[in-house]
Design an enzyme around this catalytic site. Sequence first.
Site, PDB file in Angstrom:
ATOM      1  N   ASN A 206     -10.503   1.985 -11.285  1.00 26.43           N
ATOM      2  CA  ASN A 206     -10.994   2.678 -10.090  1.00 26.43           C
ATOM      3  C   ASN A 206     -11.938   3.806 -10.495  1.00 26.43           C
ATOM      4  O   ASN A 206     -12.218   3.985 -11.674  1.00 26.43           O
ATOM      5  CB  ASN A 206      -9.807   3.199  -9.258  1.00 26.43           C
ATOM      6  CG  ASN A 206      -8.961   4.153 -10.066  1.00 26.43           C
ATOM      7  OD1 ASN A 206      -9.404   5.214 -10.463  1.00 26.43           O
ATOM      8  ND2 ASN A 206      -7.719   3.760 -10.335  1.00 26.43           N
ATOM      9  N   ASP A 275      -1.996   0.160  -8.577  1.00 28.61           N
ATOM     10  CA  ASP A 275      -0.758  -0.312  -7.951  1.00 28.61           C
ATOM     11  C   ASP A 275      -0.414  -1.724  -8.444  1.00 28.61           C
ATOM     12  O   ASP A 275       0.744  -2.131  -8.426  1.00 28.61           O
ATOM     13  CB  ASP A 275      -0.915  -0.335  -6.420  1.00 28.61           C
ATOM     14  CG  ASP A 275      -0.958   1.079  -5.857  1.00 28.61           C
ATOM     15  OD1 ASP A 275      -0.200   1.933  -6.363  1.00 28.61           O
ATOM     16  OD2 ASP A 275      -1.764   1.338  -4.945  1.00 28.61           O
ATOM     17  N   ASP A 302       5.945   2.403  -9.757  1.00 26.36           N
ATOM     18  CA  ASP A 302       5.400   3.665  -9.251  1.00 26.36           C
ATOM     19  C   ASP A 302       5.980   4.805 -10.104  1.00 26.36           C
ATOM     20  O   ASP A 302       7.166   5.134 -10.015  1.00 26.36           O
ATOM     21  CB  ASP A 302       5.774   3.842  -7.770  1.00 26.36           C
ATOM     22  CG  ASP A 302       5.026   5.014  -7.153  1.00 26.36           C
ATOM     23  OD1 ASP A 302       5.045   6.110  -7.744  1.00 26.36           O
ATOM     24  OD2 ASP A 302       4.426   4.838  -6.084  1.00 26.36           O
ATOM     25  N   LYS A 333       4.203   9.432   2.326  1.00 26.60           N
ATOM     26  CA  LYS A 333       4.410   9.338   0.864  1.00 26.60           C
ATOM     27  C   LYS A 333       5.353  10.447   0.377  1.00 26.60           C
ATOM     28  O   LYS A 333       6.196  10.222  -0.493  1.00 26.60           O
ATOM     29  CB  LYS A 333       3.066   9.422   0.117  1.00 26.60           C
ATOM     30  CG  LYS A 333       2.286   8.118   0.185  1.00 26.60           C
ATOM     31  CD  LYS A 333       0.902   8.218  -0.462  1.00 26.60           C
ATOM     32  CE  LYS A 333       0.126   6.917  -0.192  1.00 26.60           C
ATOM     33  NZ  LYS A 333      -1.269   6.964  -0.571  1.00 26.60           N
TER      34      LYS A 333
END
Length: 411
Positions: A206, A275, A302, A333
């Site tokens: 990313n 993820d 996670d 979250k």
Amino acid sequence: MTDLNGRRILVGVCGGIAAYKSAELLRLLRRQGAEVRVVMTSSATRFVTPLTFQALSGQPVANDLFDDPMAHIELARWAEAIIVAPASATTLARLAHGLADDLLSAIGLATEAPLVLAPAMNQAMWRNPATQANVALLRQRACLLLGPAEGEQACGETGPGRMLEPAELVEALAGLFQPPLLSRRTVLVTAGPTREALDPVRFLSNRSSGKMGYALAEAAARAGAEVILVSGPVSLAPPPGVECVQVESAAQMREAVLARVDVCDIFIAAAAVADYRPAHRAEEKIKKSAETLRLELVRNADILAEVAKRSPRPFCVGFAAETENLADNAQAKLNAKQLDMIAANWVGPLAEREHTGFDSDHNALHVYTRDSDTLLRKSSKGHIAEQLIELIARHYHERYSAQDSRPPHRQ
Ligand code: PMT
């Protein structure tokens, strides 16, 4: 009484249109009780007269290296902190390269006091790789860079290069004289992207540059903490005094975090962790054959949620990167991962227009705890990081004050 009362502050003023703002800086410093001396570069005297600063500081203004051959040493020893505001591209270059060919740069080389720099210049000059390389060098040497802010410039252009407002500079200077907020604490920060390998030469990743996480690690170290930075692949130098562990994939980041988290008081997850990862990593480079190629992805663990589930656990701060419903998604979250705090930022087209979020020098954060909501307005990532570390320290100390300010596992 303020933190600056009786402090000896040397203000360096360089040539630039922002030099007029230094008069207000001086006024605010004097009002806080600081003793102020001013050194101007020759270019600065073309913008504002020394008389203005002499009147405001109540002291003669120094300018020429050769007026008094010992002035640079005396002023360097006198100052408890030096702030250069505005700091021009030339003076940043002089300081970065250890040149001492004018009074201000000679003092910069001779001083052992903290050096605070508030750059101001045209946006293209600020973005120029030469200036950025000088700034990186100065940061590595623990100079505190404040700003620049973004906005409309005197030259008619818009972008980063405006000097921070005098009140912001005074607040940051005062911070230098406060007892360290996080002394005897260990802070673990994750930063940057992860890379999930598809084959020996390709990966999924990313746009994270690591700037936010690195700024947090630097701010936590300045606040007196021992800092461990677990970083994905980025092109940034680790901040001074920070232990840096380099990783590539989410699995490696998880392993590095879990191996160190037990000695930590505070965990800040600023990394943009993938993820998902490819279910299979091809041994050889994937060949171009069929018209379409299907990739099967599997979920990564996670890391933040796993750390927050531990008992005992550190004070856990997550980030939320959102393209919609910022507040709702961030709070969801915060609750789902059982965090102590979450810092939410916009990413995607909206953030790109604002030059915030991924891979920019600026950011803005909405910070939520279960019972508070704080907005950190758009500023440089360095300034945002300082404010966030202050907020984290305040909540951390409030939470653990009844237990000698330590999470249970650290007592
Ligand atoms: O690096 P920069 O270019 O400076 O950009 C900064 C940033 C935008 C990357 C940063 O400010 C930021 O928002 N980081 C978190 C990005 C992210 O992955 O957000 P998320 O909403 O997908 O994840 C929520 C939280 O869970 C994050 O704290 C993340 O680190 C953590 N997480 C996510 C997935 C995973 N497998 N493990 C995790 O620990």
